[in-house]
Design an enzyme around this catalytic site. Structure first.
Site, short mmCIF file in Angstrom:
data_model
loop_
_atom_site.label_atom_id
_atom_site.label_comp_id
_atom_site.label_asym_id
_atom_site.label_seq_id
_atom_site.Cartn_x
_atom_site.Cartn_y
_atom_site.Cartn_z
N LYS A 80 0.84 -1.19 0.00
CA LYS A 80 0.00 0.00 0.00
C LYS A 80 0.88 1.25 0.00
CE LYS A 80 -3.91 2.00 2.59
NZ LYS A 80 -4.86 1.75 3.70
N SER A 97 -10.59 -0.77 6.41
CA SER A 97 -9.87 -0.64 5.15
C SER A 97 -9.15 -1.88 4.66
CB SER A 97 -8.86 0.51 5.25
OG SER A 97 -9.52 1.73 5.48
N SER A 133 -9.55 1.92 2.51
CA SER A 133 -8.59 2.72 1.78
C SER A 133 -7.53 1.90 1.06
CB SER A 133 -7.89 3.69 2.76
OG SER A 133 -7.17 2.97 3.75
#
Length: 446
Positions: A81, A174, A150
């Protein structure tokens, strides 16, 4: 040369590499070809360095051929990420404010990945500041829909078979929600199992790291590889971690005792998600006890929001002040609201959080796991947000381990996950229960 190696799970690829049937270079080339073919529509990657990935893979192959020691992720491609610092890749945090940002810092989990022999492919797209404003990533099952947030790119990259494994973070929902929307496995271990050193800090109290994979064994394997004590992280604990891989491969000694809690926001479930969950609960029968939510759970959603908003406004204050004109209109009102939260309100919220942790510690004396939805239903259409995280909020607040299992299909054919939540630092038992649940429901359904 076989060109569909990208379809292998991490566990399958490890066996093939160890036996000499597959090289890491072949696997990485296959994944890169898959990315080239599909990422124009999915947009899972914020940064990809093909040459660096192939160089890492070649080194893994050299080590294996030389008969040297190999790690638990030897030669396996992994996506990170884009809030995780690496020394040789930009970390842009989903915001134009950080476009091209380069640091010499290396996150602790990146060090663990290197030691484990993983091939770090690049950075996956995140929402702005790993919060609410979506970026461009689409759902691989239907690009008219969101992959969730996210950890948008991490979930999408695994679902699209760009990489067998990816790392995300969860401050609310997330990891679990994107795993549900993308039809893959998502696992967020107990808070403190994995160090957050070298990551964008949005909430020191709530930020947690999680893993995506296409099997339960895979997410356990990745979690084992990156877990460990780190004195630089205030929530990291200096105790042995549960062995996730052993748990994910183990049989239960007795039928697990599960709990279903009728939470006050269960009315947010879509009809197809509710029907699917009801079907699972019916199969499980007497092994699930249904109960009404305790009064102590009712206000925890607001408590999580207070802590999250207060802390992101504090941690990122200098960035927000210096770059207000570059912040999305989605995030600006949240920051404004957060700055109105008083220290007393924040301290009160932290006290309730501590109380919730105590509540769940006592609760799990009688239950192996809580069964719950992973999300409110199928993934929303793109442009309508990244989905409601509320079915993850309580468990994240309390730092509990949770896993999303891709077990249901919605009315339009998109996946919906089933979530299991367990007691802290008994993540191995949670994964053992998850393995049983998958097998048991599949056997009865047939």
């Amino acid at each position: 040369m076989k060109n569909d190696w990208y379809t292998l799970t991490a566990s399958e690829a490890l066996v093939a590499i160890a036996s000499g049937r597959l090289t890491s270079v072949e696997l990485v080339k296959s994944c890169l070809a898959r990315i080239s073919e599909t990422d124009g529509a999915i947009k899972a990657w914020a940064f990809l360095d093909e040459d660096a990935a192939l160089a890492q893979a070649a080194e893994c192959d050299r080590i294996r051929i030389a008969g040297m020691a190999t790690g638990p992720l030897h030669g396996i491609p992994v996506g990170l990420k884009d809030i995780i610092d690496t020394a040789k890749m930009p970390t842009q945090r989903g915001s134009l404010i950080f476009e091209g940002r380069q640091t010499d810092r290396v996150a602790r989990i990146v060090e663990f990945l290197r030691e484990a022999g993983a091939v770090i492919m690049g950075k996956t797209v995140t929402t702005e500041f790993a919060f609410v404003h979506a970026n461009e990533t689409r759902n691989p099952h239907n690009t008219d829909h969101t992959p969730g947030g996210s950890s948008s790119g991490s979930a999408a990259a695994v679902a699209a078979m760009h990489v067998p494994l990816a790392i995300g973070t969860q401050t609310n929902g997330s990891v679990i929600r994107p795993a549900s929307f993308c039809g893959i496995f998502g696992f967020k271990p107990t808070r403190g199992v994995i160090s957050r050193d070298g990551l964008l800090q949005t909430s020191v109290s709530l930020d947690q790291i999680g893993c995506f994979g296409r099997s339960l064994v895979d997410v356990a394997l990745l979690t084992d590889a990156i877990g460990g004590y780190d004195q630089r992280d205030v929530v990291s604990f200096a105790r042995p971690r549960p062995n996730m891989s052993e748990g994910a491969a183990a049989d239960v000694p007795v039928t697990p005792a599960l709990a279903w809690i009728d939470l006050p926001f269960n009315d947010r479930l879509s009809s197809d998600a509710l029907d699917g969950i009801d079907a699972v609960l019916e199969i499980l029968g007497s092994s699930v006890e249904r109960m009404t939510a305790a009064d102590t759970l009712s206000d925890l959603v607001a408590v999580q929001a207070t802590i999250h908003e207060y802390e992101i406004a504090k941690h990122q204050a200098a960035v927000f002040d210096a770059h207000w004109d570059q912040i999305s209109d989605t995030l600006k009102p949240i920051i404004t609201r957060a700055r109105a939260i008083t220290k007393t309100q924040y301290d009160d919220a932290l006290a309730v959080k501590a109380s919730a942790e105590g509540f769940f510690k006592a609760f799990f004396v009688d239950y192996d796991a809580i069964i719950a939805p992973s999300a409110a239903g199928e993934a929303p259409t793109f442009g309508n947000g990244t989905g409601d995280p509320i079915f993850c909020t309580l468990w994240t607040l309390a730092g509990l381990p949770c896993v999303s299992l891709p077990m249901l299909v919605g009315e339009t054919g998109l996946p919906i996950g089933v979530q299991l939540i367990g007691p802290t630092e008994k993540d191995d038992r949670l994964l053992r229960t998850a393995r049983w649940l998958q097998t048991h429901v599949a056997e009865i359904a047939e």
